[in-house]
Design a protein around this motif. Sequence first.
Motif, short mmCIF file in Angstrom:
data_model
loop_
_atom_site.label_atom_id
_atom_site.label_comp_id
_atom_site.label_asym_id
_atom_site.label_seq_id
_atom_site.Cartn_x
_atom_site.Cartn_y
_atom_site.Cartn_z
N VAL A 298 -9.48 6.05 -3.01
CA VAL A 298 -10.35 4.89 -2.73
C VAL A 298 -10.01 3.63 -3.79
N GLU A 299 -9.58 4.15 -5.26
CA GLU A 299 -9.43 3.21 -6.13
C GLU A 299 -8.12 2.28 -5.78
N VAL A 300 -7.11 2.84 -5.30
CA VAL A 300 -5.80 2.46 -4.93
C VAL A 300 -6.33 1.25 -3.72
N LEU A 301 -6.74 1.70 -2.74
CA LEU A 301 -7.11 0.69 -1.72
C LEU A 301 -7.79 -0.41 -1.92
N ILE A 302 -8.76 -0.24 -2.76
CA ILE A 302 -9.88 -1.25 -3.09
C ILE A 302 -9.09 -2.17 -4.25
N SER A 303 -8.16 -1.60 -4.83
CA SER A 303 -7.41 -2.45 -6.05
C SER A 303 -6.49 -3.59 -5.04
N LEU A 304 -6.16 -2.97 -4.05
CA LEU A 304 -5.37 -3.78 -3.23
C LEU A 304 -5.99 -4.90 -2.18
N ILE B 150 9.81 9.61 6.25
CA ILE B 150 10.38 8.83 7.08
C ILE B 150 11.25 7.64 6.38
N GLU B 151 12.52 7.71 6.15
CA GLU B 151 13.18 6.73 5.35
C GLU B 151 12.99 5.24 6.05
N ASP B 152 13.31 5.41 7.23
CA ASP B 152 13.24 4.00 7.79
C ASP B 152 12.05 3.08 7.61
N PHE B 153 11.03 3.94 7.51
CA PHE B 153 9.64 3.32 7.09
C PHE B 153 9.02 3.30 5.64
N GLY B 154 9.66 4.31 5.12
CA GLY B 154 9.23 4.47 3.76
C GLY B 154 8.04 5.09 3.51
N ILE B 155 7.59 6.06 4.44
CA ILE B 155 6.04 6.67 4.69
C ILE B 155 6.49 8.00 5.04
N TYR B 156 5.68 8.93 4.40
CA TYR B 156 5.27 10.25 4.90
C TYR B 156 4.67 10.39 6.16
N MET C 146 0.93 -1.11 0.06
CA MET C 146 0.00 0.03 -0.02
C MET C 146 0.86 1.21 0.07
N ILE C 147 2.17 1.16 0.94
CA ILE C 147 2.85 2.42 1.02
C ILE C 147 3.35 2.73 -0.35
N LYS C 148 4.00 1.57 -1.04
CA LYS C 148 4.74 1.76 -2.20
C LYS C 148 3.75 2.24 -3.46
N SER C 149 2.60 1.77 -3.27
CA SER C 149 1.59 2.17 -4.23
C SER C 149 1.23 3.84 -4.09
N LEU C 150 1.11 4.18 -2.80
CA LEU C 150 0.62 5.49 -2.60
C LEU C 150 1.71 6.29 -3.13
N ASN C 151 3.06 5.70 -2.78
CA ASN C 151 4.33 6.89 -3.20
C ASN C 151 4.25 6.69 -4.73
N SER C 152 4.17 5.49 -5.28
CA SER C 152 4.47 5.62 -6.89
C SER C 152 3.38 6.20 -7.46
N LYS C 153 2.32 6.21 -7.24
CA LYS C 153 0.91 6.90 -7.79
C LYS C 153 0.99 8.60 -7.39
N LYS C 154 1.91 8.85 -6.49
CA LYS C 154 2.05 10.51 -6.33
C LYS C 154 0.77 10.86 -5.26
N ILE C 155 0.30 9.76 -4.63
CA ILE C 155 -0.79 10.30 -3.83
C ILE C 155 -0.12 11.10 -2.59
N ASN C 156 -0.90 12.16 -2.40
CA ASN C 156 -0.73 13.21 -1.43
C ASN C 156 -1.00 12.81 -0.17
N TYR C 157 -0.09 12.20 1.07
CA TYR C 157 -0.80 11.67 2.12
C TYR C 157 0.33 11.83 3.17
N CYS C 158 -0.03 11.69 4.38
CA CYS C 158 0.91 11.39 5.34
C CYS C 158 0.34 10.78 6.82
#
Length: 127
Positions: free
Chosen positions: A54-60, A121-127, A11-23
């Motif tokens: 929603v599309e990303v989360l449902i697709s996962l 946050i580099e250690d977790f790969g998440i914003y 999920m995190i990789k998908s959010l990052n690769s799809k340029k979803i603005n999140y944290c």
Amino acid sequence: MNNIPYLVTKMIKSLNSKKINYCHFKSNEHLDAALKADTDLDILFDFNQYKFVVEVLISLGFKKFNSAWFVNYPFIEDFIAINDGKIVHIHAHFKLTIGESKVKSYILPWDREVLENRIFIEDFGIY
């Protein structure tokens, strides 16, 4: 990132690769536990990207669930999936809805500022 369910990492990789603005913005002192699906992930998303989120989360494989009426808040939605024997629960916040426990009386106008000033946050790969 030991013991993190595959779905959370995906999920995190998908959010990052799809340029979803999140944290991840709430209970950051428990980020490690949240990523391990020991507690929920409170993630603030850009309201303008609602459809894509929603599309990303449902697709996962996440399913959207409606909270009970007494803990249902505006601009906060629940997505749940099961992976690696864990329940992965995303509290998807589309506005900064805050307040007392089980009340959430305020919608703050600073969601844009929070997302514009997020930190990776580099250690977790998440914003």
